[in-house]
Write a protein that holds these residues in place. Structure first.
Motif, short mmCIF file in Angstrom:
data_model
loop_
_atom_site.label_atom_id
_atom_site.label_comp_id
_atom_site.label_asym_id
_atom_site.label_seq_id
_atom_site.Cartn_x
_atom_site.Cartn_y
_atom_site.Cartn_z
N TYR A 1 -23.88 -21.04 -7.83
CA TYR A 1 -23.37 -20.46 -9.07
C TYR A 1 -21.88 -20.19 -9.01
CZ TYR A 1 -23.68 -17.98 -13.53
OH TYR A 1 -23.54 -17.61 -14.85
N ASP A 2 -21.36 -19.72 -7.89
CA ASP A 2 -19.93 -19.46 -7.78
C ASP A 2 -19.13 -20.75 -7.96
OD1 ASP A 2 -20.36 -16.78 -7.41
OD2 ASP A 2 -20.05 -16.81 -5.24
N ASN B 1 -19.28 -21.88 -11.60
CA ASN B 1 -18.37 -21.14 -12.48
C ASN B 1 -16.93 -21.57 -12.30
OD1 ASN B 1 -19.83 -19.37 -14.20
ND2 ASN B 1 -20.35 -18.07 -12.48
N ARG C 1 -16.55 -25.00 -14.08
CA ARG C 1 -16.60 -24.86 -15.54
C ARG C 1 -15.32 -24.22 -16.07
NH1 ARG C 1 -21.49 -21.68 -18.49
NH2 ARG C 1 -20.82 -20.05 -17.02
N THR C 2 -14.86 -23.16 -15.42
CA THR C 2 -13.64 -22.50 -15.85
C THR C 2 -12.44 -23.44 -15.80
OG1 THR C 2 -14.44 -20.33 -15.13
CG2 THR C 2 -12.07 -20.58 -15.37
N ALA D 1 -18.91 -12.33 -21.07
CA ALA D 1 -19.17 -12.72 -19.67
C ALA D 1 -17.91 -13.22 -18.99
CB ALA D 1 -20.25 -13.81 -19.64
N SER E 1 -17.72 -15.82 -15.95
CA SER E 1 -18.65 -16.79 -16.52
C SER E 1 -18.20 -17.16 -17.93
CB SER E 1 -20.08 -16.23 -16.55
OG SER E 1 -20.59 -16.10 -15.25
N CYS F 1 -29.24 -16.05 -12.29
CA CYS F 1 -27.95 -16.27 -11.62
C CYS F 1 -27.62 -15.23 -10.55
CB CYS F 1 -26.83 -16.35 -12.64
SG CYS F 1 -26.62 -14.85 -13.63
#
Length: 387
Positions: free
Chosen positions: A193-194, A197, A200-201, A268, A273, A371
């Motif tokens: 997940y890290d 993120n 995606r960012t 978020a 997120s 998550c």
């Protein structure tokens, strides 16, 4: 024409809902724990075909939740029962086993009843992977199972997945900023997940969805698509896949949309997120709320009610109630959704909670990590109501 059907028996719970006679949502939740899995798939798709043909519905978005190893058999059964070409793979198969173990959770279908409009195939790299639906006010585009290179690491597959998303959007004159909803399924969310993120960012920064110079107190003002990010695998050996819904507005007097952070949870973006709590659509005759995956998190981004599944469920529903209130909707406005339980043993608490509150929703139930390891419950969904 408003459509609302509910049918329950020992094999399935069927929900069919439409508030405008155009967009129709079909949920078929498997209830038979003992039946042969392939016979179950055949039965569920027979029922889907019956509804599709009765109301002349064209499938726009389709997700099948079940144990991955049955993918190829289910694909053949789906083609046979829906009268499709045997090579038709234009749906998403999600590793979403039911709470009783191996098998099928069910099918979610978003369909369109066409008049003068038409739905066209979306192709990418020579494969039909989605649909394009055009109206006089707005164009809708849905793409299934977007992904990156199987050989890349967690960060790489996520970054490449979004690059593929951008490429297929651009092919049909859409941009990333047109995306209103993503359903993202990560194979091992607690491990990746890290990195997910971060990737995606980076993509959102590169494509102007936001700027890292924005003050944290202004994050609620930034447009982000709604999203689900949950630990569900896939039969393709990928670490992350996504379904994506984009819209291109052509007449703002007839159609508009906005992102929403809700009342009980802030953006978020405050904790890294990049998604909104929900997207609100308004076409002047009906309204839709695309609810992101929602869990037991407070307005500071902290998990609350640690180790208490009952209170986490209650907190999640409280957050959803408050968000829906902004659009004058309630839980019974749900037209489709998914419930994710971290452990199968939580099903009894969930069922009892729904009975106590008299909640009966058109949602599939599956077992999946959320998550954070301390989050025990998550729900996403789509809600609809008349204006």
């Amino acid at each position: 024409m408003k459509i609302e059907i509910k049918e329950s028996n020992e094999n399935y719970n069927l929900y069919v809902k439409s508030v405008d006679g155009k967009q129709v949502f079909i949920t078929i939740a498997n209830q038979n724990k003992d039946q042969n899995i392939l016979k179950t798939a055949s039965l569920l798709y027979k029922k889907a075909y019956e509804i599709l043909t009765k109301y002349n519905i064209t499938v726009f978005h389709e997700r099948f939740f079940g144990t991955s190893k049955y993918y190829h058999d289910v694909q053949k059964i789906r083609a046979e029962e829906l009268k499709l070409n045997t090579q038709d793979k234009c749906f998403s198969y999600i590793e979403g086993s039911p709470y009783w173990g191996e098998g099928i959770s069910g099918i979610n279908i978003h369909g369109i009843i066409l008049c003068d409009e038409e739905i066209k195939d979306v192709e990418f790299n020579g494969i039909v992977c989605g649909k394009l639906y055009k109206t006089d006010a707005v164009d809708y585009m849905l793409v299934h199972t977007v992904h990156g290179n199987k050989e890349s690491d967690y960060y790489g597959q996520t970054y490449e997945m979004f690059q593929s998303m951008i490429q297929v959007l651009n092919k049909y004159d859409f941009q990333l900023k047109n995306v209103i909803r993503t359903w993202i399924y990560l194979d091992k969310i607690l491990l990746q997940y890290d990195e997910f993120n971060k990737a995606r960012t980076k993509v959102f920064l590169e494509n102007g969805l936001w700027s890292d110079s924005v003050d944290v107190d202004k994050t609620e003002e930034i447009y982000m698509p709604a999203s689900t990010g949950i630990s569900c695998g896939n039969p393709h050996g990928l670490t992350v896949i996504s379904d994506v819904l984009a819209i291109r507005t052509k007449n703002s007097e007839k159609f508009n949309f906005s992102s929403e952070s809700g009342k009980d949870q802030k953006s978020a973006m405050r904790y890294g997120s990049a998604f909104s709590r929900a997207i609100l659509l308004d076409d002047k005759t009906s309204r839709y709320v695309y609810l992101s995956g929602t869990a037991s998190i407070d307005d500071s981004g902290n998990t609350v009610y640690l180790d208490d599944i009952g209170l986490q469920i209650d907190k999640t529903y409280s957050v959803i109630d408050a968000l829906l209130d902004i659009s004058s909707m309630k839980l019974n406005n749900m037209v489709e959704g998914t419930v994710f339980l971290k452990k199968a043993e939580y099903i009894d608490v969930f069922i009892e909670y729904c009975k106590r509150r008299n909640i009966e929703l058109p949602a599939l139930i599956t077992v999946a990590d959320v998550c954070r390891d301390n989050l025990l419950f998550e729900m996403d969904g789509t809600f609809a109501g008349g204006c």
